[in-house]
Motif scaffolding. Structure first.
Motif, PDB file in Angstrom:
ATOM      1  N   HIS A  17      33.699  41.295 -14.777  1.00 52.39           N
ATOM      2  CA  HIS A  17      32.104  41.691 -15.292  1.00 52.39           C
ATOM      3  C   HIS A  17      32.610  40.512 -16.364  1.00 52.39           C
ATOM      4  O   HIS A  17      30.949  39.872 -16.689  1.00 52.39           O
ATOM      5  CB  HIS A  17      31.856  42.725 -16.484  1.00 52.39           C
ATOM      6  CG  HIS A  17      30.813  42.844 -17.505  1.00 52.39           C
ATOM      7  ND1 HIS A  17      30.002  42.164 -16.950  1.00 52.39           N
ATOM      8  CD2 HIS A  17      30.943  43.397 -18.004  1.00 52.39           C
ATOM      9  CE1 HIS A  17      29.271  42.068 -18.223  1.00 52.39           C
ATOM     10  NE2 HIS A  17      29.914  43.173 -18.819  1.00 52.39           N
TER      11      HIS A  17
ATOM     12  N   GLY B 219      28.805  37.404 -15.999  1.00 47.94           N
ATOM     13  CA  GLY B 219      28.047  37.698 -17.102  1.00 47.94           C
ATOM     14  C   GLY B 219      27.588  36.141 -17.322  1.00 47.94           C
ATOM     15  O   GLY B 219      26.433  36.418 -16.501  1.00 47.94           O
TER      16      GLY B 219
ATOM     17  N   GLU C 269      23.704  35.761 -14.732  1.00 45.10           N
ATOM     18  CA  GLU C 269      22.617  35.574 -16.016  1.00 45.10           C
ATOM     19  C   GLU C 269      22.448  33.949 -15.526  1.00 45.10           C
ATOM     20  O   GLU C 269      21.240  33.756 -15.463  1.00 45.10           O
ATOM     21  CB  GLU C 269      22.997  35.130 -17.057  1.00 45.10           C
ATOM     22  CG  GLU C 269      21.964  34.914 -18.480  1.00 45.10           C
ATOM     23  CD  GLU C 269      22.873  34.265 -19.597  1.00 45.10           C
ATOM     24  OE1 GLU C 269      21.722  33.580 -20.701  1.00 45.10           O
ATOM     25  OE2 GLU C 269      23.802  35.039 -20.214  1.00 45.10           O
TER      26      GLU C 269
ATOM     27  N   HIS D  41      21.793  44.010 -14.156  1.00 46.92           N
ATOM     28  CA  HIS D  41      22.776  44.842 -14.281  1.00 46.92           C
ATOM     29  C   HIS D  41      23.815  45.879 -13.941  1.00 46.92           C
ATOM     30  O   HIS D  41      25.180  46.146 -14.433  1.00 46.92           O
ATOM     31  CB  HIS D  41      23.360  43.744 -16.456  1.00 46.92           C
ATOM     32  CG  HIS D  41      22.996  42.699 -16.076  1.00 46.92           C
ATOM     33  ND1 HIS D  41      23.186  41.542 -15.480  1.00 46.92           N
ATOM     34  CD2 HIS D  41      21.649  41.907 -16.747  1.00 46.92           C
ATOM     35  CE1 HIS D  41      22.564  40.366 -16.104  1.00 46.92           C
ATOM     36  NE2 HIS D  41      21.742  41.092 -16.407  1.00 46.92           N
TER      37      HIS D  41
ATOM     38  N   THR E 159      27.784  46.012 -13.569  1.00 47.82           N
ATOM     39  CA  THR E 159      28.407  45.280 -15.232  1.00 47.82           C
ATOM     40  C   THR E 159      29.279  47.467 -15.189  1.00 47.82           C
ATOM     41  O   THR E 159      29.270  47.162 -16.241  1.00 47.82           O
ATOM     42  CB  THR E 159      28.071  44.764 -16.053  1.00 47.82           C
ATOM     43  OG1 THR E 159      26.480  45.560 -16.108  1.00 47.82           O
ATOM     44  CG2 THR E 159      27.249  43.787 -15.845  1.00 47.82           C
TER      45      THR E 159
END
Length: 434
Positions: free
Chosen positions: A122, A126, A130, A153, A157
């Motif tokens: 994760h 991240g 993005e 997400h 995640t």
């Protein structure tokens, strides 16, 4: 009639019992009442029965004592056998619980390790996600997998939270360590094991459920990465094809032939698969980012959106002389004073009066591309000024060789005029990717 000394029962007279004792000249008599006679008889009967019972007990006592002793011996033997069986069963269950506890600790360690791996993933995903969402944007409508996952997400995640993990471990420990609190008899013939077997089954089911959850998260991570990579390649391919179809240069190495490859087959584990997918996504995003940068440098935007074209590029009848002439740009109907905006970032190379163009601004976009904006009523930029795409360069008008207010727009490559319609058509195709 005189009834003295007599008792009447139902109208009849009854004489009481009288005992007469004669001794010589002495005579004695006693009157015995009925209740006294009954009492004396009952007392004699009770004494006789008690005597008989005591005699029988004394006669049969030895037999009763022997039978009782034998029965107690049998009960004690059965009790000892049952105690031995329970001890063996407790030992067996204790050994089973120790093995289950070790197995549980190993499985919990494995789950924690997998969760730690997911958390590390994760952390890596991240920024990459993005960036992917900013570069790729929404997935194409024809992608059913992306349409079914609106939360970008949640599927990549997700992880087993610490409270949930603690609860799972505590539940497993309670299940494996719980004793049977139901009452049972020493003389019961039940031979089934204590409920630790059921607790172990529950623990196994819980482990399987958590493993499936973690596996699902891993698969969703890989699916999401694969989907974003595919979308990035599709977007890059669409931009490249649109630019190439319009005859515009593309400097990116995207689409190089990679079929001439080889090497030994080496199976991958899950971590290597994840790393390879992340690398593939990163490469796809780099390719898409490069193509976007190249496309954004080209004058693909509409200089006057929503306004009709009054004169296209090419040969036309000159509006003033009425003879055939080459029109080097496109004319857009525009009122006087409308903001004229640049179609791509660049540097102003000309800003002022330029013959038939009237007030004109020319912007260099690099790689030999430039745009011109003629017949302006006002110029708001200076030579050498750097402009971003969409920046206002002035206001439309009818200066120079013009028959009415409009915006004259040209696209040139290495000084040669090119039909702006090619760029506008490409701009419409790639606008959703930029």
């Amino acid at each position: 009639m005189n009834a003295t000394g007599q008792s009447a029962v139902f109208g009849r007279r009854k004489e009481p019992h009288t005992v007469i004792i004669a001794r010589g000249n002495e005579i004695r008599h006693f009157t015995i009442r009925p209740w006294l006679a009954a009492f004396i008889g009952s007392a004699f009967a009770a004494i006789a029965i008690g005597y008989l019972l005591a005699t029988s007990y004394l006669v049969l006592r030895d037999d009763l004592i022997g039978a009782t002793t034998a029965r107690q011996a049998r009960m004690q033997q059965a009790y000892e056998d049952r105690i031995s069986a329970l001890r063996a069963q407790v030992d067996r269950i204790t050994s089973r619980q120790l093995l289950d506890q070790q197995l549980m600790e190993n499985k919990v360690s494995e789950l924690i390790e997998r969760q730690t791996q997911l958390s590390q993933r994760h952390g890596r995903l991240g920024p990459l996600l993005e960036r992917a969402e900013n570069e790729v944007g929404a997935a194409p409508a024809e992608d059913p997998a992306a349409a079914a996952k609106p939360d970008k997400h949640a599927e990549v995640t997700g992880s087993i939270s610490q409270p949930a993990q603690n609860y799972a471990v505590a539940s497993l420990g309670a299940d494996l360590g719980a004793a049977d609190t139901r009452p049972f008899s020493l003389w019961s013939t039940r031979t089934d094991p204590l409920p630790s077997d059921t607790a172990a089954d529950r623990a196994d089911k819980l482990f399987v459920s958590i493993n499936q959850s973690l596996k699902s998260i891993e698969n969703e991570q890989l699916t999401r990465i694969r989907t974003l990579a595919d979308n990035a390649y599709k977007s890059a391919d669409a931009i490249q094809q649109a630019l190439q179809a319009a005859g515009l240069p593309v400097d990116s190495d995207f689409g190089k032939n990679e079929s001439d490859v080889g090497g030994p087959l080496i199976p991958l584990d899950s971590s290597m698969i994840f790393d390879s997918k992340v690398k593939e996504l990163d490469e796809a995003l780099d390719t898409l980012d490069q193509l976007k940068k190249e496309a954004r440098q080209l004058p693909l935007a509409n200089p006057a959106p929503g306004h009709s074209v009054t004169s296209p590029f090419g040969v036309r009848t000159d509006p003033i002389l009425g003879t055939a002439a080459l029109h080097s740009g496109m004319d857009f109907r525009a009122p006087i004073g409308m903001a004229a905006k640049v179609t791509a970032p660049g540097i102003v190379t000309k800003a002022g009066w330029n013959g038939g163009y009237g007030r004109m601004v020319e912007v260099d976009h690099g790689n030999g591309f430039a745009t011109r904006y003629g017949h302006l009523s006002e110029i708001d930029v200076t030579v050498g000024e750097k402009l971003d795409a969409g920046a206002t360069i002035g206001k439309t008008g009818s200066s120079g060789r013009s028959t009415g207010p409009h915006l004259h727009y040209e696209v040139r490559h290495n000084g040669e005029a090119i039909d702006p319609l090619r760029f506008l058509a490409v701009g419409k195709k790639v606008a959703q990717y930029l």
